[in-house]
Write a protein that holds these residues in place. Structure first.
Motif, PDB file in Angstrom:
ATOM      1  N   UNK A 156     -17.074  17.689  12.475  1.00 19.08           N
ATOM      2  CA  UNK A 156     -16.478  16.655  13.330  1.00 19.08           C
ATOM      3  C   UNK A 156     -16.806  15.265  12.799  1.00 19.08           C
ATOM      4  N   UNK A 157     -18.068  15.041  12.439  1.00 12.11           N
ATOM      5  CA  UNK A 157     -18.463  13.721  11.944  1.00 12.11           C
ATOM      6  C   UNK A 157     -17.811  13.391  10.600  1.00 12.11           C
ATOM      7  N   UNK A 158     -17.700  14.378   9.714  1.00  8.40           N
ATOM      8  CA  UNK A 158     -17.043  14.141   8.429  1.00  8.40           C
ATOM      9  C   UNK A 158     -15.539  13.941   8.611  1.00  8.40           C
ATOM     10  N   UNK A 159     -14.947  14.612   9.578  1.00 10.99           N
ATOM     11  CA  UNK A 159     -13.526  14.398   9.877  1.00 10.99           C
ATOM     12  C   UNK A 159     -13.302  12.988  10.390  1.00 10.99           C
ATOM     13  N   UNK A 160     -14.216  12.500  11.227  1.00 14.40           N
ATOM     14  CA  UNK A 160     -14.130  11.117  11.711  1.00 14.40           C
ATOM     15  C   UNK A 160     -14.268  10.136  10.551  1.00 14.40           C
ATOM     16  N   UNK A 161     -15.188  10.434   9.620  1.00 10.45           N
ATOM     17  CA  UNK A 161     -15.369   9.577   8.451  1.00 10.45           C
ATOM     18  C   UNK A 161     -14.124   9.587   7.563  1.00 10.45           C
ATOM     19  N   UNK A 162     -13.544  10.762   7.344  1.00 10.81           N
ATOM     20  CA  UNK A 162     -12.333  10.865   6.522  1.00 10.81           C
ATOM     21  C   UNK A 162     -11.175  10.117   7.175  1.00 10.81           C
ATOM     22  N   UNK A 163     -11.105  10.174   8.494  1.00  9.60           N
ATOM     23  CA  UNK A 163     -10.047   9.460   9.214  1.00  9.60           C
ATOM     24  C   UNK A 163     -10.175   7.962   9.016  1.00  9.60           C
ATOM     25  N   UNK A 164     -11.387   7.452   9.143  1.00  9.42           N
ATOM     26  CA  UNK A 164     -11.581   6.012   9.008  1.00  9.42           C
ATOM     27  C   UNK A 164     -11.412   5.550   7.557  1.00  9.42           C
ATOM     28  N   UNK A 165     -11.747   6.395   6.588  1.00 13.00           N
ATOM     29  CA  UNK A 165     -11.491   6.053   5.192  1.00 13.00           C
ATOM     30  C   UNK A 165      -9.984   5.968   4.930  1.00 13.00           C
ATOM     31  N   UNK A 166      -9.229   6.852   5.557  1.00 11.80           N
ATOM     32  CA  UNK A 166      -7.768   6.798   5.439  1.00 11.80           C
ATOM     33  C   UNK A 166      -7.229   5.508   6.045  1.00 11.80           C
ATOM     34  N   UNK A 167      -7.775   5.125   7.194  1.00 14.63           N
ATOM     35  CA  UNK A 167      -7.375   3.865   7.829  1.00 14.63           C
ATOM     36  C   UNK A 167      -7.669   2.690   6.900  1.00 14.63           C
ATOM     37  N   UNK A 168      -8.852   2.693   6.296  1.00 11.52           N
ATOM     38  CA  UNK A 168      -9.244   1.606   5.403  1.00 11.52           C
ATOM     39  C   UNK A 168      -8.278   1.471   4.225  1.00 11.52           C
ATOM     40  N   UNK A 169      -7.935   2.580   3.588  1.00  9.12           N
ATOM     41  CA  UNK A 169      -7.037   2.549   2.432  1.00  9.12           C
ATOM     42  C   UNK A 169      -5.654   2.037   2.842  1.00  9.12           C
ATOM     43  N   UNK A 170      -5.136   2.553   3.965  1.00 13.15           N
ATOM     44  CA  UNK A 170      -3.798   2.134   4.425  1.00 13.15           C
ATOM     45  C   UNK A 170      -3.772   0.657   4.794  1.00 13.15           C
ATOM     46  N   UNK A 171      -4.839   0.148   5.391  1.00 13.38           N
ATOM     47  CA  UNK A 171      -4.887  -1.253   5.801  1.00 13.38           C
ATOM     48  C   UNK A 171      -5.128  -2.172   4.596  1.00 13.38           C
ATOM     49  N   UNK A 172      -6.050  -1.782   3.742  1.00 14.79           N
ATOM     50  CA  UNK A 172      -6.430  -2.649   2.623  1.00 14.79           C
ATOM     51  C   UNK A 172      -5.262  -2.905   1.683  1.00 14.79           C
TER      52      UNK A 172
END
Length: 222
Positions: A156-172
């Motif tokens: 669950x925690x790694x899935x949350x981390x992967x989700x936020x990394x995806x958000x970062x890439x899409x936003x950046x």
């Protein structure tokens, strides 16, 4: 406690796919771009990183103690949706009526400061634009239905981390779209997604009001 790779994979994919679907980081990146048109690429990158950090903590909190926090403050999901819908509606309305790049007064000496944009990192760019009532309710539901063990906690925690990394890439890297579209195309994208954002606010608001009205009708004596 034993670690199960099969259980880890299933939980990770379930949580990641559920969060990514409701958050929609690609669409969120376009909203982010339309709200930071005047920012430099450096500032936008810093802002994307901060939003990603906020999103990670909000996601983890919603997953593990979201239901406790809402019940502690006496906040229902219906009320959460009403509040989030109003905020999104206000942000969409302001963006929809903002001057275009051609109409806006140009002052070469004036540039948007990092502090001005960073002040918006949590509200409204993280909450409710990226992690809105839908994402919070989904994360809370996942957390309450997930068995607590070592495998699931890691997944669950790694899935949350992967989700936020995806958000970062899409936003950046959302500014690459602006370079290809030009000023006119950027203004068009801003208007389109501002209207969609406004409609999302109305939809979330309507869902919340419907929930509250339904509960009120059910609670009335027959």
């Amino acid at each position: 406690m034993d670690f199960s790779l099969s259980q880890f994979s299933n939980t990770f994919l379930y949580v990641y796919s559920s969060l990514i679907t409701v958050i929609n980081p690609i669409g969120g990146g376009l909203f982010f771009l339309s709200m930071t048109m005047s920012a430099t690429r450096e500032i936008r990158g810093k802002l994307a990183a901060r939003i990603a950090v906020y999103c990670f903590f909000m996601t983890v909190v919603s997953l593990w103690i979201g239901s406790f926090i809402l019940s502690f403050f006496g906040i229902s999901l219906g009320v959460l949706r009403v509040g989030g819908g109003l905020v999104l509606f206000g942000a969409g309305w302001a963006m929809l009526n903002a001057p275009t790049a051609e109409d806006a007064p140009v002052d070469p000496a004036k540039k948007i400061s990092t502090s001005e944009l960073m002040a918006k990192a949590f509200y409204p760019l993280t909450l409710p634009l990226t992690i809105g009532p839908g994402a919070i309710s989904v994360a809370t539901a996942i957390g309450t239905s997930t068995e607590i063990n070592l495998t699931n906690i890691l997944a669950v925690n790694l899935a949350a981390l992967a989700t936020t990394l995806t958000i970062f890439v899409c936003f950046k890297y959302s500014d690459r779209i602006t370079a290809r579209l030009g000023a006119t195309g950027s203004d068009a994208i801003q208007r389109i997604f501002s209207f969609i954002l406004l409609c999302l606010g109305v939809q979330i608001l309507w869902t919340g009001v419907s929930d509250l009205v339904t509960k009120l009708v059910v609670s009335l004596p027959h």
